[in-house]
Design an enzyme around this catalytic site. Sequence first.
Site, PDB file in Angstrom:
ATOM      1  N   TRP A  12       0.839  -1.209   0.000  1.00  0.00           N
ATOM      2  CA  TRP A  12       0.000   0.000   0.000  1.00  0.00           C
ATOM      3  C   TRP A  12       0.864   1.245   0.000  1.00  0.00           C
ATOM      4  CZ3 TRP A  12      -4.268  -1.411  -1.821  1.00  0.00           C
ATOM      5  CH2 TRP A  12      -4.922  -2.568  -1.397  1.00  0.00           C
ATOM      6  N   ASP A  39      -1.646   6.818   5.964  1.00  0.00           N
ATOM      7  CA  ASP A  39      -2.703   5.875   5.622  1.00  0.00           C
ATOM      8  C   ASP A  39      -2.978   5.059   6.888  1.00  0.00           C
ATOM      9  OD1 ASP A  39      -4.232   3.742   4.743  1.00  0.00           O
ATOM     10  OD2 ASP A  39      -2.960   3.255   3.027  1.00  0.00           O
ATOM     11  N   LYS A  82     -12.046  -1.894   7.089  1.00  0.00           N
ATOM     12  CA  LYS A  82     -11.223  -2.721   7.967  1.00  0.00           C
ATOM     13  C   LYS A  82     -11.724  -2.631   9.410  1.00  0.00           C
ATOM     14  CE  LYS A  82      -8.666  -3.200   4.303  1.00  0.00           C
ATOM     15  NZ  LYS A  82      -7.540  -2.406   3.842  1.00  0.00           N
TER      16      LYS A  82
HETATM   17  C1  LIG Z   1      -7.054  -2.051   2.433  1.00  0.00           C
HETATM   18  C2  LIG Z   1      -6.019  -0.988   2.410  1.00  0.00           C
HETATM   19  C3  LIG Z   1      -5.935  -0.059   1.365  1.00  0.00           C
HETATM   20  C4  LIG Z   1      -6.859  -0.099   0.171  1.00  0.00           C
HETATM   21  O1  LIG Z   1      -8.081   0.353   0.534  1.00  0.00           O
HETATM   22  P1  LIG Z   1      -9.289   0.543  -0.508  1.00  0.00           P
HETATM   23  O2  LIG Z   1     -10.305   1.194   0.335  1.00  0.00           O
HETATM   24  O3  LIG Z   1      -9.638  -0.826  -0.996  1.00  0.00           O
HETATM   25  O4  LIG Z   1      -8.777   1.409  -1.615  1.00  0.00           O
HETATM   26  C5  LIG Z   1      -4.971   0.923   1.435  1.00  0.00           C
HETATM   27  N1  LIG Z   1      -4.135   0.996   2.479  1.00  0.00           N
HETATM   28  C6  LIG Z   1      -4.185   0.119   3.495  1.00  0.00           C
HETATM   29  C7  LIG Z   1      -3.240   0.262   4.641  1.00  0.00           C
HETATM   30  C8  LIG Z   1      -5.129  -0.894   3.494  1.00  0.00           C
HETATM   31  O5  LIG Z   1      -5.187  -1.764   4.513  1.00  0.00           O
END
Ligand SMILES: *Cc1c(COP(=O)(O)O)cnc(C)c1O
Length: 360
Positions: free
Chosen positions: A102, A172, A196
């Site tokens: 990511w 993020d 999540k």
């Molecule tokens: C799941 C995840 C993403 C991607 O998220 P989407 O909402 O599917 O775009 C990005 N960064 C992290 C840390 C993630 O766990």
Amino acid sequence: MSRVYNFSAGPSMLPLEVLETAAKEMCEFGATGQSVMEMSHRSKEYDAIIKETEANLREIMNIPENYEVLFLQGGASSQFAMVPLNLMNKSGKADFVVTGQWANKAYKEAARYGEAKVVASSADKTYSYIPKLDKATFTPDADYFHICMNNTIYGTRFTELPDTGNVPLVADISSCILSEPIDVSKFGVLYAGAQKNLAPAGLTIVIIRKDLIGNAKDITPTMFNYATHADNGSMFNTPPCYTIYVAGLVLKWIKKLGGLPKIKEINEKKAKILYDFLDNSKMFKGTVEKADRSLMNVPFVTGNEELDAKFVAEAKKAGFVNLKGHRSVGGMRASIYNAMPVEGVEKLVEFMANFEKENG
Ligand SMILES: *Cc1c(COP(=O)(O)O)cnc(C)c1O
């Protein structure tokens, strides 16, 4: 009812209590005679829902007044572009710590819009640790400095924030939002896909310091400009109404439990049960550096692919689902987000101990 223990990395478990409330209110929300799914997002009733959700998020995360909370769509993946489009506006430079897929995607996307630099990476050891940072390598005039706070796939997390001085820190927090208290004032931008640890898929939370809004690049699509959403209370267009409502239920559940200090205590307890077992097992081993272990995502292996597959299959039959590891790491991964009860982790460890006895 026979609900499984779902260790999925995302979308993942929601608190049963939340699902039950949503079910109860599914066809008729309060005295409105309609489902939240059917409501106009401009109605008085819906306005109360989104306002209460924002107020609870602000209270629980202790979000300062000079930060905007935005309810967007497009997932965390859209933020990989939205952040550079809005923030790479002075020097056109940004720094990245690449701690997994990511983080790497955030870096690559930003490189399309400006000068993106990797200041550190843990790619050399399959992202199994958080690299030590040397401030001397940071770009002093960068428009932002990006980290992925918790690495969902690899199971590592930052426990110490980089000292970026006046350069806004962007994180993020998709897989660790609301898992423990976080000092929002240390960041320029925090963003998270909701699926999540907060709500069903479809909602992206952005928490952004107000002075970082309003200087997007000219090429920025209207929908990708933070100002568009900040100026319209996340109602420039139709927001993900129902997902915001469920997020609101989750936030009430967190408040009732005792807020983030209490959530952290529970999450640490769950993680300890699993890590202690892994550290003492002769069959199962954790895959990451101990100091950098995630509270949310716990990858582990037996060292034997066939045995891994057997374990995943037998676990599934026993009601522990989605334990297969990400294809880039192999083995297993147990994601133990807020909604996973302590009992789920205790039972998993019990199951692992039995599996070890029978197959050791
Ligand atoms: C799941 C995840 C993403 C991607 O998220 P989407 O909402 O599917 O775009 C990005 N960064 C992290 C840390 C993630 O766990």
